[in-house]
Design an enzyme around this catalytic site. Structure first.
Site, PDB file in Angstrom:
ATOM      1  N   SER A   1       5.012   2.389   7.666  1.00 51.62           N
ATOM      2  CA  SER A   1       4.530   1.270   6.849  1.00 51.62           C
ATOM      3  C   SER A   1       5.659   0.754   5.969  1.00 51.62           C
ATOM      4  CB  SER A   1       3.354   1.720   5.988  1.00 51.62           C
ATOM      5  OG  SER A   1       2.265   2.096   6.796  1.00 51.62           O
TER       6      SER A   1
ATOM      7  N   HIS B   1       0.819  -1.215   0.000  1.00 48.89           N
ATOM      8  CA  HIS B   1       0.000   0.000   0.000  1.00 48.89           C
ATOM      9  C   HIS B   1       0.850   1.262   0.000  1.00 48.89           C
ATOM     10  CE1 HIS B   1       0.776  -0.511   4.368  1.00 48.89           C
ATOM     11  NE2 HIS B   1       0.731   0.802   4.383  1.00 48.89           N
TER      12      HIS B   1
ATOM     13  N   ASP C   1       0.402  -7.987   1.340  1.00 46.51           N
ATOM     14  CA  ASP C   1       0.675  -6.542   1.350  1.00 46.51           C
ATOM     15  C   ASP C   1       2.184  -6.311   1.367  1.00 46.51           C
ATOM     16  OD1 ASP C   1       0.435  -3.850   1.432  1.00 46.51           O
ATOM     17  OD2 ASP C   1      -0.269  -3.723   3.497  1.00 46.51           O
TER      18      ASP C   1
END
Length: 920
Positions: A551, A461, A489
């Site tokens: 992230s 993402h 992911d």
């Protein structure tokens, strides 16, 4: 100079006089001019040696003598040179022990002299620097202005003296001293004792009769406050007497006046304020109101207190009107200054009016002083919101910090013990590699990435739909291409060629998820957090707060090995997706044949379903619609439900992990060992020797004939199934393990328990070749050859006795077919070196069947070792082992495993069990 005086290069050379004097006499000016650069003022050794011992010489010149000189050089070495008539030629050095000892001493002396010279130069330089610094110090001292001594004007000293005199005047409670005699003192002591005894007797009688009234309790409190319990002869009585005689205000004003004269920056204003407070009678009540005043309102207060001394009603009237007049006439000021002035005027009005009321009712302003202090404490207590409050001066500078937490002045070690607790363990160190981290910059935002192998790993993402991203590493920006994004992911970015990271992270071979470490860059700062983690399928959860930009950060164990990729944070727990070696390589797309097979199976399923359900079912094809993305209440509720579902799942897993030791499972017995038939125990045994194999190849046998011969050899050598030892007993074996996935039964086979050797398959004898007439040469026709072979087989004489049918043709394969997962791991240089054996160790079958593929793999290995890029190696080894499997040979990765040389990054051994015969 021939046969003249001996030549000496220096005085030390003459003093030592090493070597032959005759050689020194042979020195000519030309020889002296061309002498090598020996150490200055050092001795040399001169030798007169036969020419033939030095230079290759024939004839009469062999016995001619030449001069050989040996000396030392500046670099600490020495050498020998011979003069050949034109110049000095260096020869093998001749050892002279005395010369070597002398040269060592001379070199040591020269080194000490050089050190002394350098030290003297350094000393001179430092001395000059010290002189410069001294001059600079004197110059700077002259530029600094000297502080003048504090001067106090005489008028302020006089004012302070007057205030001191006023403070020493006895207060209103002072009494005149009367003349006492010894008799009066005795009478007073007896009277005091009698009164005390009477009071004690009355108190004991009341206590005995339980007749204590409220007035008695108030009298007891009053006596405590008046220190009635202190004996009359105690020194505290004397202190209280003088305090009562001079009053507390007088003593305080005396100390404050002295401090004001000595330390105050505005002694005039401070002393005048003390004087007006004393004259007006307000005294201590004035001091708590000082912080509310400005310079103007302070002088207004002093003026009103002086006016109060002469006319109290006029002062009260002016004090009440002062705030009203200030609101009207000071409205031109700015807000902050305007509020300060009005606040000071209100404080002045409260002081004058309240002080007059207290003086009228009680004769003192102590009650007003207490009320003002109480209001200030309440005001301060209402603003204690944080853990501390800061006290600032007029310029806004923090001058003090007061904590709001209540802390014990004594016995505070109980609180510290309760807060800190007792240590019951030791925290382990964790390995972090900041050099393996980078920042991934995209138009949508920023994230963290880390280097692993030849890729940069981050969260999917973070990359989004971008094909190219910017990689920030050590202040430089690089453009990189997104290589692959699996279903997880996770995103893999190709590392640019000009980016060379200082460290790389490796995947953990034995993952330990009990304690994880998350490290990332947040606002260009490295943040590291360690927490306990729990596994939930393919994800991890841990109690770590996530910030923007974390992230894609690596989640590592205590050894710095990567376990997962940080991706999300919902509420209290943070999450990460577990990364496996299989995630690094994309799944190969199915071939066209496989796609066609899937399509056929799908069509068959549709035909079967259509046959079962004759009614026509019309399915509406989904139409692609483009809707505007919007967020409504239902979407928010779904997101909240998803987050709560994840949190509850994590909570259940944690509770189950805690309760796992308390859950007991009954153990059953499954016997899989005793009496179990052990088949294929002779797998891996060579059925043909090298000589037999070479002879068969020389005869020009084709593949089918070669495999038929191997089948016959297997039939002759194979015996009955091997059984386990009868003494062996496995408590988990109950006999049902004989039938399993790893045992293949031939239900047509009849087992002879008399253990008679089975009859091998019959052999067909080939007829002897008979001479045939030569035929004309015809073009090669494979169909005719095949027909001839069939006719030839029909002419074979078959025995009359019925025999078993001939074994069907078969193909031999070694073990199970290779799978891609066994080859998909991180290859390194050691793995590349050991995967192929040396050329002398290859078998003839390997060279004949796999020769070209082995040469191709060796080229790939050499290129990979040179470039340190092993990405193409797994696929090449997989193709080679696949070809070996199809040819009935052992795979090279299995060979390395069998020799206990499995690659160190090998993911797991293939579960092969030797050659396996497949009947076509």
């Amino acid at each position: 100079m021939a046969h003249g005086e001996p030549y000496y290069s220096s005085k030390p050379d003459k003093d030592f006089n090493f070597g032959s004097t005759m050689a020194r006499r042979q020195m000519t000016p030309t020889m002296v001019t061309k002498l090598p650069k020996f150490v200055r003022n050092s001795p040399q050794v001169y030798d007169w040696i036969v020419r033939g011992l030095i230079f290759p010489t024939t004839g009469k010149t062999y016995f001619q003598r030449v001069v050989v000189i040996t000396g030392g050089f500046e670099d600490g070495t020495y050498g020998s040179f011979a003069f050949d008539g034109r110049e000095w030629v260096e020869i093998y050095p001749i050892e002279h022990l005395n010369l070597m000892s002398s040269l060592k001493l001379i070199h040591k002396a020269n080194a000490l002299q050089e050190r002394l010279r350098l030290s003297q130069e350094e000393k001179a330089t430092l001395t000059l620097d010290v002189q410069f610094l001294q001059h600079e110090n004197v110059r700077l001292k002259e530029l600094i202005s000297k502080p003048e001594p504090r001067k106090i004007q005489m008028k302020w000293i006089i004012v302070g003296a007057v205030l001191t005199f006023l403070s020493l005047i006895p207060g209103g409670y002072a009494q005149s001293q009367t003349n006492n005699t010894i008799f009066t003192d005795v009478i007073a002591a007896c009277k005091y004792s009698t009164e005390t005894l009477t009071e004690n007797l009355d108190l004991r009688i009341k206590l005995a009769l339980a007749n204590i009234t409220i007035s008695d309790k108030l009298d007891a409190v009053r006596q405590i406050l008046n220190f009635a319990f202190v004996p009359r002869s105690h020194w505290l009585r004397t202190v209280f007497y003088y305090i009562h005689y001079y009053e507390m205000w007088n003593i305080f004003m005396f100390v404050l006046a002295i401090g004001t004269v000595m330390r105050s920056t505005r002694p005039g204003t401070d002393l005048i304020t003390l004087a007006t407070s004393h004259l007006s009678g307000f005294r201590m009540a004035v001091l708590p109101t000082i912080p509310f005043h400005t310079t103007m309102t302070l002088w207004v207060m002093n003026t009103l207190m002086v006016c109060y001394y002469f006319d109290n009603l006029l002062a009260i009237t002016m004090a009440i009107l002062a705030p009203i007049l200030g609101i009207i006439f000071l409205c031109f000021m700015e807000d902050s200054n305007y509020v300060s002035q009005i606040r000071g005027l209100i404080a002045t009005a409260v002081l004058i009016a309240g002080g007059h009321a207290c003086l009228t009712l009680t004769g003192t302003t102590t009650s007003l002083f207490v009320v003002i202090l109480t209001c200030r404490f309440v005001r301060m207590a209402t603003i204690f919101i944080g853990t501390r409050f800061e006290i600032r001066d007029a310029n806004g500078k923090v001058v003090a910090t007061v904590p709001t937490r209540i802390k014990n002045a004594a016995f505070d070690f109980f609180q510290r013990l309760k807060q800190s607790g007792v240590r019951v363990g030791v925290n382990e160190f964790v390995v972090i590699k900041p050099g393996a981290l980078c920042v991934i910059d995209t138009p949508e935002g920023k994230g963290t990435g880390f280097f692993s192998g030849n890729d940069i790993v981050t969260a999917a993402h973070v990359v989004g739909n971008n094909t190219f991203v910017n990689v920030c590493y050590e202040g430089l920006m690089y453009e990189a291409k997104v290589r692959y994004m699996p279903e997880k992911d996770i995103a893999f970015i190709t590392c640019p060629g000009d980016l060379h990271p200082t460290a790389r992270l490796k995947l953990s071979k034995n993952p330990d998820y009990s304690c994880v470490t998350v490290m990332a860059y947040v606002n260009e700062d490295l943040v590291v957090s360690t927490a306990a983690a729990m596994v939930h399928g393919n994800t991890l959860s841990y109690a770590v707060r996530t910030q923007d930009g974390m992230s894609g950060a690596p989640v590592c164990d205590k050894y710095g090995r990567v376990l997962a990729v940080h991706q999300t944070n919902t509420g209290y727990t943070g999450g990460a997706v577990i990364i496996d070696p299989a995630d690094f390589h994309p799944v190969k797309a199915p071939s066209q044949v496989e796609l066609l097979k899937e399509e056929i199976e799908r069509l068959k399923a549709q035909l079967n379903s259509a046959a079962e359900n004759p009614s026509t079912v019309i399915t509406q094809q989904p139409t692609a619609t483009l809707e505007q993305k919007s967020v409504n209440d239902s979407d928010v509720v779904d997101l909240v439900r998803t987050a709560m579902e994840r949190e509850m799942k994590i909570l259940r897993d944690e509770i189950n992990g805690i309760l796992a030791p308390f859950l007991q499972k009954k153990k059953g017995k499954t016997k899989h060992g005793r009496g179990r038939v052990r088949r294929n125990l002779r797998k891996g045994v060579k059925l043909l020797t090298e000589e037999e194999y070479r002879e068969l190849l020389e005869k020009g046998l084709d593949r089918e004939t070669f495999l038929d011969l191997i089948d016959r050899i297997i039939g002759e050598r194979s015996g009955y199934p091997d059984y386990d030892d009868e003494d062996y007993y496995d408590e988990d074996d109950d006999g049902w393990g004989m039938v399993g996935d790893d045992v293949e039964f031939d239900y047509t086979e009849v087992i002879n328990f008399d253990q008679a050797k089975p009859t091998p398959a019959p052999r067909t004898t080939k007829p002897k070749p008979c001479p045939e007439p030569e035929a004309e040469t015809q073009p090669l026709d494979l169909s005719q050859k095949k027909d001839k072979q069939l006719e030839h087989e029909q002419q074979v004489v078959k025995p009359t006795k019925p025999q078993k049918n001939d074994p069907q043709p078969y193909s031999q394969t070694y073990g199970k077919a290779p799978i891609w997962e066994s080859y998909d791991f991180d290859w390194d240089e050691d793995d590349a070196k050991f995967i192929l054996p040396a050329p002398p160790r290859l078998t003839k079958a390997d060279e004949i069947v796999l020769g070209s593929k082995i040469v191709k793999l060796r080229t790939i290995i050499e290129t990979a070792i040179k470039t340190q890029n092993y990405s193409a190696l797994p696929e090449a080894v997989f193709e080679l082992d696949k070809a070996a499997y199809e040819a009935g040979l052992e795979g090279f990765l299995q060979r390395v495993k069998s020799k206990n040389k499995a690659p160190k990054n090998y993911k797991g051994p293939q579960k092969t069990k030797g050659p396996k015969t497949i009947i076509h």
